[in-house]
Scaffold this active site. Structure first.
Site, PDB file in Angstrom:
ATOM      1  N   HIS A 116       1.145  -0.623   0.160  1.00 40.12           N
ATOM      2  CA  HIS A 116      -0.348   0.025   0.200  1.00 40.12           C
ATOM      3  C   HIS A 116       1.020   1.127   0.174  1.00 40.12           C
ATOM      4  O   HIS A 116       0.510   2.641  -0.670  1.00 40.12           O
ATOM      5  CB  HIS A 116      -0.916   0.279   0.922  1.00 40.12           C
TER       6      HIS A 116
ATOM      7  N   LYS B 136     -16.736  -7.237   7.217  1.00 37.90           N
ATOM      8  CA  LYS B 136     -15.496  -7.978   8.130  1.00 37.90           C
ATOM      9  C   LYS B 136     -15.050  -7.666   8.858  1.00 37.90           C
ATOM     10  O   LYS B 136     -15.834  -6.955   9.796  1.00 37.90           O
ATOM     11  CB  LYS B 136     -13.837  -7.273   7.199  1.00 37.90           C
TER      12      LYS B 136
ATOM     13  N   ARG C  10      -2.069  -6.386  -8.138  1.00 35.10           N
ATOM     14  CA  ARG C  10      -1.270  -6.627  -8.328  1.00 35.10           C
ATOM     15  C   ARG C  10      -0.515  -8.118  -8.382  1.00 35.10           C
ATOM     16  O   ARG C  10       0.427  -8.045  -9.007  1.00 35.10           O
ATOM     17  CB  ARG C  10      -1.014  -7.868  -6.386  1.00 35.10           C
TER      18      ARG C  10
ATOM     19  N   SER D   1      -2.374  -8.128   3.324  1.00 30.39           N
ATOM     20  CA  SER D   1      -3.424  -7.386   4.191  1.00 30.39           C
ATOM     21  C   SER D   1      -3.601  -9.253   5.194  1.00 30.39           C
ATOM     22  O   SER D   1      -3.041  -9.481   6.238  1.00 30.39           O
ATOM     23  CB  SER D   1      -4.067  -6.699   5.169  1.00 30.39           C
TER      24      SER D   1
HETATM   25  O1  PNS Z   1      -9.164  -2.651   0.844  1.00 29.94           O
HETATM   26  P1  PNS Z   1     -10.416  -3.914  -0.070  1.00 29.94           P
HETATM   27  O2  PNS Z   1     -11.035  -4.685   1.096  1.00 29.94           O
HETATM   28  O3  PNS Z   1      -9.733  -4.377  -1.015  1.00 29.94           O
HETATM   29  O4  PNS Z   1     -11.467  -2.532  -0.226  1.00 29.94           O
HETATM   30  C1  PNS Z   1     -12.470  -2.777  -0.344  1.00 29.94           C
HETATM   31  C2  PNS Z   1     -13.418  -1.516  -0.211  1.00 29.94           C
HETATM   32  C3  PNS Z   1     -12.898  -0.746   0.639  1.00 29.94           C
HETATM   33  C4  PNS Z   1     -12.075  -0.004  -1.887  1.00 29.94           C
HETATM   34  C5  PNS Z   1     -14.581  -1.391  -1.383  1.00 29.94           C
HETATM   35  O5  PNS Z   1     -15.502  -2.496  -0.739  1.00 29.94           O
HETATM   36  C6  PNS Z   1     -15.634  -0.197  -1.463  1.00 29.94           C
HETATM   37  O6  PNS Z   1     -15.305   0.096  -2.228  1.00 29.94           O
HETATM   38  N1  PNS Z   1     -16.570  -0.436  -0.185  1.00 29.94           N
HETATM   39  C7  PNS Z   1     -16.880   0.413  -0.170  1.00 29.94           C
HETATM   40  C8  PNS Z   1     -18.856   0.103  -0.148  1.00 29.94           C
HETATM   41  C9  PNS Z   1     -19.532   0.303  -1.593  1.00 29.94           C
HETATM   42  O7  PNS Z   1     -19.022   1.506  -1.953  1.00 29.94           O
HETATM   43  N2  PNS Z   1     -19.191  -1.134  -2.113  1.00 29.94           N
HETATM   44  C10 PNS Z   1     -20.072  -1.002  -3.804  1.00 29.94           C
HETATM   45  C11 PNS Z   1     -18.570  -0.717  -4.432  1.00 29.94           C
HETATM   46  S1  PNS Z   1     -18.715  -1.659  -5.834  1.00 29.94           S
END
Ligand code: PNS
Length: 159
Positions: A17, A41, A90, A128
């Site tokens: 990150h 989560k 990645r 992570s």
């Molecule tokens: O690090 P991660 O867990 O891969 O991040 C995922 C994240 C937080 C970017 C994604 O879950 C997100 O955007 N969450 C906010 C809720 C949302 O907008 N959901 C619809 C996205 S398609």
């Protein structure tokens, strides 16, 4: 003034990150790291702890800001007036989920562009999830996270 929002769970923030933030800092005027509340989560660190650890890790970048957000990413994009969303790719295996997320976000908010960047190949295997698993099993996780995050994991897991 170009502002990019780099969203994620960051539980915890890794050197992968960090590498992406460092690269983005050179391309954008402002990089906002957005720590998401992820209801599905059960995080090791609270939202505030994650945001504080990212801020400590990125303190030497003048154009990085750390925020937390709850709810939809597209709402955060609008509230923060971000020009684009940044996500790291990645490996090929990330692509399908990332493509789906980017296209879903754009179908809800037509102006929501997602930009993908590759981290350094030396860090591209780090996640992570793996860091936590290694830490829980008392392995050597320290090389994969910034020093402040390593300290915080030690304190959290009390070893
Ligand atoms: O690090 P991660 O867990 O891969 O991040 C995922 C994240 C937080 C970017 C994604 O879950 C997100 O955007 N969450 C906010 C809720 C949302 O907008 N959901 C619809 C996205 S398609």
């Amino acid at each position: 003034m170009k502002r990019v929002l780099y969203p994620g769970s960051f539980d915890p923030f890794t050197i992968g990150h960090f590498d992406l933030v460092a690269r983005a800092c050179k391309l954008f005027d402002e990089v906002i790291v957005g720590v998401a509340v992820n209801p599905g989560k059960n995080p090791l660190f609270t939202l505030q702890e994650r945001a504080d650890l990212i801020a400590a890790s990125c303190k030497d970048f003048a154009n990085v800001k750390v925020v937390s957000f709850e709810g939809l990413l597209i709402d955060a994009v609008q509230n923060l007036k971000a020009d684009a969303v940044l996500r790291g790719l990645r490996a090929f295996s990330d692509f399908e989920y990332e493509l789906q997320m980017a296209l879903t976000n754009r179908s809800m908010l037509d102006s929501c562009e997602t930009i993908f960047m590759m981290p350094n190949a030396n860090t591209s295997f780090i996640s992570s999830h793996m860091v936590k698993e290694i830490a829980f099993l008392h392995g050597k996780f320290e090389p994969y996270v910034p020093a402040s995050v390593a300290d915080a994991i030690h304190k959290k897991l009390e070893f």
